[in-house]
Design an enzyme around this catalytic site. Structure first.
Site, PDB file in Angstrom:
ATOM      1  N   ASN A  10     -12.449  33.130  16.644  1.00 16.41           N
ATOM      2  CA  ASN A  10     -11.624  32.194  17.414  1.00 16.41           C
ATOM      3  C   ASN A  10     -11.939  32.428  18.889  1.00 16.41           C
ATOM      4  OD1 ASN A  10      -9.644  30.667  18.633  1.00 16.41           O
ATOM      5  ND2 ASN A  10      -7.971  32.106  18.134  1.00 16.41           N
ATOM      6  N   TRP A  11     -12.659  31.476  19.477  1.00 14.05           N
ATOM      7  CA  TRP A  11     -13.069  31.662  20.871  1.00 14.05           C
ATOM      8  C   TRP A  11     -11.969  31.311  21.877  1.00 14.05           C
ATOM      9  CZ3 TRP A  11     -18.789  29.492  21.165  1.00 14.05           C
ATOM     10  CH2 TRP A  11     -19.636  30.411  20.553  1.00 14.05           C
ATOM     11  N   LYS A  12     -10.860  30.760  21.368  1.00 20.72           N
ATOM     12  CA  LYS A  12      -9.753  30.351  22.258  1.00 20.72           C
ATOM     13  C   LYS A  12     -10.318  29.485  23.395  1.00 20.72           C
ATOM     14  CE  LYS A  12      -7.616  34.710  21.131  1.00 20.72           C
ATOM     15  NZ  LYS A  12      -6.369  35.409  21.140  1.00 20.72           N
ATOM     16  N   HIS A  96      -1.866  28.862  14.955  1.00 22.17           N
ATOM     17  CA  HIS A  96      -2.122  30.132  15.648  1.00 22.17           C
ATOM     18  C   HIS A  96      -0.888  30.487  16.484  1.00 22.17           C
ATOM     19  CE1 HIS A  96      -3.842  33.039  18.431  1.00 22.17           C
ATOM     20  NE2 HIS A  96      -4.808  33.218  17.535  1.00 22.17           N
ATOM     21  N   GLU A  98      -0.540  31.524  19.380  1.00 26.48           N
ATOM     22  CA  GLU A  98      -0.534  31.006  20.759  1.00 26.48           C
ATOM     23  C   GLU A  98      -0.084  29.543  20.778  1.00 26.48           C
ATOM     24  OE1 GLU A  98      -4.540  32.219  21.695  1.00 26.48           O
ATOM     25  OE2 GLU A  98      -3.877  34.307  21.631  1.00 26.48           O
ATOM     26  N   GLU A 168      -1.624  37.450  11.032  1.00 26.62           N
ATOM     27  CA  GLU A 168      -1.877  37.950  12.376  1.00 26.62           C
ATOM     28  C   GLU A 168      -0.567  38.395  13.008  1.00 26.62           C
ATOM     29  OE1 GLU A 168      -5.780  36.230  14.026  1.00 26.62           O
ATOM     30  OE2 GLU A 168      -4.167  34.908  14.648  1.00 26.62           O
ATOM     31  N   GLY A 174      -4.868  40.305  20.787  1.00 28.03           N
ATOM     32  CA  GLY A 174      -5.333  40.473  22.164  1.00 28.03           C
ATOM     33  C   GLY A 174      -4.753  41.677  22.877  1.00 28.03           C
ATOM     34  N   SER A 214      -6.787  42.137  17.098  1.00 31.31           N
ATOM     35  CA  SER A 214      -7.595  43.211  17.681  1.00 31.31           C
ATOM     36  C   SER A 214      -8.578  43.831  16.685  1.00 31.31           C
ATOM     37  CB  SER A 214      -6.696  44.280  18.315  1.00 31.31           C
ATOM     38  OG  SER A 214      -5.938  43.705  19.377  1.00 31.31           O
ATOM     39  N   GLY A 235     -10.601  37.361  17.525  1.00 29.95           N
ATOM     40  CA  GLY A 235     -10.550  36.698  18.826  1.00 29.95           C
ATOM     41  C   GLY A 235     -11.555  37.315  19.780  1.00 29.95           C
TER      42      GLY A 235
HETATM   43  C1  PEP Z   1      -6.891  35.685  17.434  1.00 32.39           C
HETATM   44  O1  PEP Z   1      -7.055  35.022  18.445  1.00 32.39           O
HETATM   45  O2  PEP Z   1      -6.635  35.123  16.383  1.00 32.39           O
HETATM   46  C2  PEP Z   1      -7.015  37.145  17.522  1.00 32.39           C
HETATM   47  C3  PEP Z   1      -6.774  37.856  16.455  1.00 32.39           C
HETATM   48  O3  PEP Z   1      -7.375  37.674  18.745  1.00 32.39           O
HETATM   49  P1  PEP Z   1      -7.858  39.213  19.031  1.00 32.39           P
HETATM   50  O4  PEP Z   1      -8.884  39.532  17.987  1.00 32.39           O
HETATM   51  O5  PEP Z   1      -8.415  39.145  20.407  1.00 32.39           O
HETATM   52  O6  PEP Z   1      -6.647  40.062  18.908  1.00 32.39           O
END
Ligand code: PEP
Length: 256
Positions: A10-12, A96, A98, A168, A174, A214, A235
Site C-alpha cells: 500500500n503506497w498510500k 483502510h 486511514e 491491521e 506506520g 509495520s 505500507g
Molecule cells: C498500511 O498502510 O496498511 C500499513 C500496514 O502501513 P505500515 O506497514 O507502514 O505500518
C-alpha cells in the site's frame, strides 16, 4: 487447505508517476518469484494506468487504495470499480484505517464498496483492526467481529471465500510497533472463525487473511510462520524495492 499467500504493498499518498515507474523497472530486475505467492502493488490512482502497462508479464498484480460503489455518475472526485478494472486493477483496498479515521468510512460504506468490487470481478482487500484504546480496553475481538460481519453482510459464501481480509491493528500502522506473532495469529484465527460461523467451513478455509502493521523484512518470517496468517499488507516497507522484495522472499520461503 492450502491458500496462496498474498503480499500487498500500500503506497498510500507516495510516489509520482516517474517514481512509480522507476520502482516497476527496478522490481522487474530482481529475481523475485511470484509462483507461490500473489504480489500486489497499490499505488495512488494517478499511477495506475501506466503501472499496469509497466507490470505486464511480470506476474505482479495491481490494486487501488479505494473505490466508490457506483459504476458511474455525478460523484465528483470518485473512481468506480468499472474504471479500476479498465485501468488494469485486480484488487482494491477497502476500509483502510486511514480512510475510516480521516474520510468518514463506516462499516456500511465498506460493505457497499465490497459488494460493488466483487460484482465487477475484482478482489477486495478489506481492512479491519482495533485502535490502541480499544486494545487496552480489551475489546479487540468485539471490534473486529463488528467490522468483519458488517463489511461482509449479504455476501454469498463463494464471495466470502474469494475475499482478502487484512487484520491491521491501528496502533501498529506506520508506528514501528508490530503485534506479536502470537497476538496476530490469535486475532486472525478469530476472524477465520467468524467467517466459518457466517459462511461455512469452505469459505473459512479459503479466505486469505493478512496481517498489516509495520511489517518489515526482520519480522516477516515470525509472522508468516503462523498457520492462519496468509500474507501481509505492507505500507512503509513497500516503498523501497529492496525491503519489499525481501518481505516477498521471506514469505515465500516460510510458506512453501
Ligand atoms: C498500511 O498502510 O496498511 C500499513 C500496514 O502501513 P505500515 O506497514 O507502514 O505500518
Amino acid at each position: 487447505m492450502s491458500r496462496k499467500p498474498v503480499i500487498a504493498g500500500n503506497w498510500k499518498m507516495f510516489k509520482t508517476v516517474p517514481d512509480a515507474l522507476t520502482f516497476v523497472q527496478d522490481i522487474r530486475k530482481t529475481a523475485v518469484g511470484t509462483d507461490h505467492i500473489e504480489v500486489v502493488l497499490c499505488p495512488p490512482f494517478t499511477a495506475v494506468t501506466l503501472m499496469s502497462e509497466g507490470l505486464r508479464g511480470s506476474g505482479i498484480y495491481l490494486g487501488a487504495q479505494d473505490v466508490f460503489w457506483e459504476d458511474k455518475g455525478a460523484f465528483t472526485g470518485e473512481v468506480s470499480p468499472v474504471m479500476l478494472k479498465d485501468a488494469g486493477c485486480g484488487y482494491v483496498i477497502i476500509g483502510h484505517s486511514e480512510r475510516r479515521q480521516y474520510f468518514g468510512e463506516t462499516d456500511e460504506k465498506v460493505n457497499q464498496k465490497v459488494k460493488a468490487v466483487l460484482g465487477h470481478g475484482l478482489t477486495p482487500i478489506m481492512c479491519v483492526g482495533e485502535t490502541l484504546d480499544e486494545r487496552e480496553a480489551g475489546v479487540t475481538k468485539k471490534v473486529v467481529r463488528i467490522q468483519t460481519t458488517s463489511g461482509l453482510a449479504g455476501l454469498a459464501p463463494e464471495q466470502a471465500a474469494g475475499m482478502v481480509i487484512a487484520y491491521e491493528p491501528v496502533w501498529a500502522i506506520g508506528t514501528g510497533r508490530t503485534a506479536s506473532d502470537e497476538d496476530a495469529q490469535e486475532v486472525i484465527a478469530y476472524i477465520r472463525g467468524i467467517i466459518q460461523e457466517q459462511f461455512g467451513a469452505e469459505a473459512a478455509g479459503n479466505v486469505r487473511i493478512l496481517y498489516g502493521g509495520s511489517v518489515k523484512p526482520e519480522n516477516t518470517t515470525g509472522l508468516m510462520s503462523k498457520s492462519d496468517i496468509d500474507g501481509a499488507l505492507v505500507g512503509g516497507a513497500s516503498l523501497e524495492v529492496d525491503s519489499f522484495t525481501e518481505i516477498i522472499k521471506r514469505t515465500s520461503e516460510t510458506k512453501r
